[in-house]
Design a protein around this motif. Structure first.
Motif, short mmCIF file in Angstrom:
data_model
loop_
_atom_site.label_atom_id
_atom_site.label_comp_id
_atom_site.label_asym_id
_atom_site.label_seq_id
_atom_site.Cartn_x
_atom_site.Cartn_y
_atom_site.Cartn_z
N GLU A 268 15.58 20.56 -88.57
CA GLU A 268 15.53 21.08 -87.20
C GLU A 268 14.85 20.12 -86.23
OE1 GLU A 268 13.94 24.98 -87.06
OE2 GLU A 268 15.59 25.86 -88.22
N SER A 269 14.03 19.20 -86.77
CA SER A 269 13.38 18.23 -85.88
C SER A 269 13.05 16.96 -86.65
CB SER A 269 12.10 18.82 -85.27
OG SER A 269 11.13 19.03 -86.27
N TYR A 270 12.95 15.87 -85.91
CA TYR A 270 12.51 14.60 -86.49
C TYR A 270 11.33 14.10 -85.67
CZ TYR A 270 12.10 9.76 -87.84
OH TYR A 270 11.59 8.56 -88.28
N THR A 271 10.24 13.73 -86.35
CA THR A 271 9.04 13.23 -85.71
C THR A 271 8.85 11.77 -86.04
OG1 THR A 271 7.99 15.41 -85.87
CG2 THR A 271 6.54 13.52 -85.46
N SER A 272 8.70 10.94 -85.01
CA SER A 272 8.54 9.51 -85.21
C SER A 272 7.19 9.19 -85.83
CB SER A 272 8.65 8.77 -83.87
OG SER A 272 7.47 8.97 -83.09
N SER A 273 7.03 7.96 -86.27
CA SER A 273 5.71 7.46 -86.65
C SER A 273 4.85 7.33 -85.39
CB SER A 273 5.83 6.10 -87.34
OG SER A 273 6.63 6.19 -88.50
N ASP A 274 3.55 7.19 -85.59
CA ASP A 274 2.65 7.03 -84.44
C ASP A 274 2.96 5.74 -83.69
OD1 ASP A 274 1.48 9.25 -85.50
OD2 ASP A 274 -0.45 8.31 -85.98
N PHE A 275 2.84 5.80 -82.37
CA PHE A 275 2.85 4.58 -81.56
C PHE A 275 1.70 4.66 -80.58
CE2 PHE A 275 5.52 7.60 -79.27
CZ PHE A 275 5.16 7.43 -77.94
N GLU A 276 1.23 3.51 -80.13
CA GLU A 276 0.05 3.46 -79.28
C GLU A 276 0.43 3.18 -77.83
OE1 GLU A 276 -4.31 1.22 -79.14
OE2 GLU A 276 -3.19 1.40 -81.02
N ALA A 277 -0.23 3.91 -76.94
CA ALA A 277 -0.04 3.70 -75.51
C ALA A 277 -1.27 4.23 -74.79
CB ALA A 277 1.20 4.40 -75.00
N GLY A 278 -1.84 3.44 -73.89
CA GLY A 278 -3.00 3.87 -73.12
C GLY A 278 -4.24 4.08 -73.94
N GLY A 279 -4.31 3.47 -75.13
CA GLY A 279 -5.48 3.63 -75.98
C GLY A 279 -5.42 4.83 -76.90
N TYR A 280 -4.30 5.53 -76.93
CA TYR A 280 -4.15 6.71 -77.78
C TYR A 280 -2.88 6.58 -78.62
CZ TYR A 280 -7.69 8.58 -74.68
OH TYR A 280 -8.85 8.76 -73.96
N ALA B 107 8.98 0.92 -73.06
CA ALA B 107 7.93 -0.04 -73.38
C ALA B 107 7.15 0.29 -74.64
CB ALA B 107 6.96 -0.17 -72.20
N HIS B 108 7.12 1.56 -75.02
CA HIS B 108 6.17 1.94 -76.06
C HIS B 108 6.79 2.45 -77.36
CE1 HIS B 108 3.54 2.55 -72.33
NE2 HIS B 108 3.16 1.44 -72.92
N CYS B 109 7.98 3.01 -77.31
CA CYS B 109 8.55 3.58 -78.55
C CYS B 109 10.06 3.60 -78.46
CB CYS B 109 8.01 4.99 -78.78
SG CYS B 109 8.78 5.86 -80.17
N ILE B 110 10.73 3.18 -79.52
CA ILE B 110 12.18 3.31 -79.66
C ILE B 110 12.47 3.93 -81.02
CG2 ILE B 110 14.36 2.06 -79.93
CD1 ILE B 110 13.41 0.04 -77.92
N VAL B 111 13.30 4.97 -81.03
CA VAL B 111 13.69 5.64 -82.27
C VAL B 111 15.22 5.60 -82.36
CG1 VAL B 111 13.73 7.80 -83.57
CG2 VAL B 111 11.69 7.16 -82.27
N LYS B 112 15.71 4.88 -83.35
CA LYS B 112 17.16 4.80 -83.60
C LYS B 112 17.50 5.70 -84.77
CE LYS B 112 20.88 1.45 -84.59
NZ LYS B 112 21.19 0.01 -84.81
N ILE B 113 18.49 6.59 -84.56
CA ILE B 113 18.90 7.52 -85.61
C ILE B 113 20.34 7.23 -85.99
CG2 ILE B 113 19.19 9.94 -86.26
CD1 ILE B 113 17.10 10.68 -84.18
N ALA C 79 10.36 6.24 -75.46
CA ALA C 79 9.28 6.85 -74.67
C ALA C 79 8.40 5.78 -74.05
CB ALA C 79 8.44 7.77 -75.55
N GLU C 80 7.89 6.09 -72.87
CA GLU C 80 6.83 5.33 -72.22
C GLU C 80 5.75 6.32 -71.80
OE1 GLU C 80 9.24 1.61 -70.11
OE2 GLU C 80 8.41 3.23 -68.86
N VAL C 81 4.49 5.92 -71.99
CA VAL C 81 3.36 6.80 -71.67
C VAL C 81 2.31 6.01 -70.90
CG1 VAL C 81 1.68 8.43 -72.60
CG2 VAL C 81 3.76 7.94 -73.91
N TYR C 82 1.83 6.60 -69.81
CA TYR C 82 0.80 5.94 -69.00
C TYR C 82 -0.32 6.93 -68.74
CZ TYR C 82 4.49 2.55 -68.46
OH TYR C 82 5.48 1.63 -68.72
N VAL C 83 -1.47 6.66 -69.37
CA VAL C 83 -2.64 7.54 -69.22
C VAL C 83 -3.27 7.28 -67.86
CG1 VAL C 83 -4.94 8.07 -70.11
CG2 VAL C 83 -3.04 7.66 -71.70
N CYS C 84 -3.49 8.36 -67.09
CA CYS C 84 -4.04 8.20 -65.75
C CYS C 84 -5.43 8.80 -65.59
CB CYS C 84 -3.10 8.80 -64.72
SG CYS C 84 -2.68 10.54 -64.98
N ARG C 85 -5.86 9.64 -66.53
CA ARG C 85 -7.19 10.23 -66.42
C ARG C 85 -7.65 10.66 -67.80
NH1 ARG C 85 -7.79 15.30 -62.59
NH2 ARG C 85 -6.88 13.80 -61.13
#
Length: 315
Positions: A41-53, A23-29, A155-161
């Motif tokens: 050694e690593s790839y970091t995606s652009s920012d995506f928003e989920a749960g207000g963050y 629901a929140h992020c898709i990264v196609k390589i 990725a999907e992220v759900y803030v609970c607290r």
């Protein structure tokens, strides 16, 4: 022959298959193999928003080397822009990380099963899976994860607290600090008509600094001494809770005998306390003495030597 897909069990991890895209992020390589060939050694995606963050997805294509992983894809969720949060913040979140099976048009997912979600805070911004999928299974095109050298993560992220108030700080000491020197040449020292004069800013240890001189003194040195200070050139750019611990020496160079006049101090520089030095650095009578060599043909050379030992930031 397809690679073995009987993945080893991992404590606190649930593996499943989903027909729904993340629901929140898709990264196609595309041209995935080029990451290793170019020593990425690593790839970091652009920012995506989920749960207000804001978050990032981080892929280690050949495993997270710092954790000794070499035979799996490592995949992590990272909280972004944490510096904008209040001191003492804490966020708990449930998350799922995805990998597309391009043959079956569904996703394998890994989900952390911690009861109250993972705790993100100033000292722990990253959670995920060291061993997301074995490389041998990922690389086999018959499994559908890497097809035509292309793969898709998500990725999907759900803030609970949330806890967004409180106090906390982190002091980061520097093991082998380097020393920086800057020399300021004042060609017409006696011609300074303002109360003070500043050197051009110089950059060191992530900050801009400057030397500040009061030819006629300041505070307890007024009218009898030359006052001399080291100061942050842009203290307003420091975060309110940030402090920089520096050891510094300021010298007025003896241009005749190299018997330099100096003072040394240690100080916590901050936005509210950006300046440290001496209101009675040197008497006005001594600096103009021809024998002292501090003022030759009305030229004064002032040197600052700075060493930063640590930085304290709010958590």
């Amino acid at each position: 022959m397809a690679a073995d897909l009987s993945f080893p069990e991992q404590d606190g991890v649930s593996r499943s298959v989903s027909d729904t895209a993340p629901a929140h992020c898709i990264v196609k390589i595309q041209l995935f193999s080029q990451l290793a060939k170019n020593n990425i050694e690593s790839y970091t995606s652009s920012d995506f928003e989920a749960g207000g963050y804001k978050w990032k997805l981080v892929v280690h294509p050949n495993g997270y080397k710092n954790k000794g992983i070499t035979d799996h894809i490592s995949l992590y969720l990272v909280l972004a822009e944490s510096n904008s949060l209040n001191p003492g913040w804490e966020i708990r979140a449930f998350f799922r990380l995805f990998l597309l099976d391009q043959n079956k048009d569904n996703f394998i997912t890994l989900q952390d099963t911690t009861e109250h979600g993972r705790r993100f805070h100033g000292m722990k911004l990253e959670w995920g899976f060291n061993k997301f999928i074995p490389l041998v299974a990922f690389m086999d095109p018959s499994n559908g994860y890497l097809v035509n050298d292309t793969c898709v993560f998500g990725a999907e992220v759900y803030v609970c607290r949330e806890k967004l108030s409180g106090k906390g700080e982190c002091l980061s000491m520097i093991k082998d600090p380097i020393t920086y020197k800057s020399t300021w040449r004042i060609d017409n020292f006696s011609g300074i008509t303002d109360e003070s004069a500043d050197s051009k800013p110089f950059s060191f240890a992530g900050q801009k600094w400057k030397i500040q001189v009061y030819p006629n003194g300041k505070g307890s040195g007024l009218d009898s001494y030359v006052s001399l200070y080291l100061t942050l050139a842009e203290p307003e750019k420091l975060l309110p809770k940030t402090k920089v611990y520096a050891e510094f020496t300021i010298r007025i160079l003896d241009q005749l005998n190299r018997n330099h006049y100096f003072g040394t101090a240690n100080y916590w520089f901050s936005a509210s306390n950006p300046t440290c030095g001496w209101p009675r650095y040197v008497s006005q009578g001594y600096i103009v003495s021809s024998a002292a060599g501090l003022l030759v043909k009305n030229i004064c050379l002032i040197e600052a030597e700075v060493k930063v030992h640590g930085v304290s930031n709010a958590l």
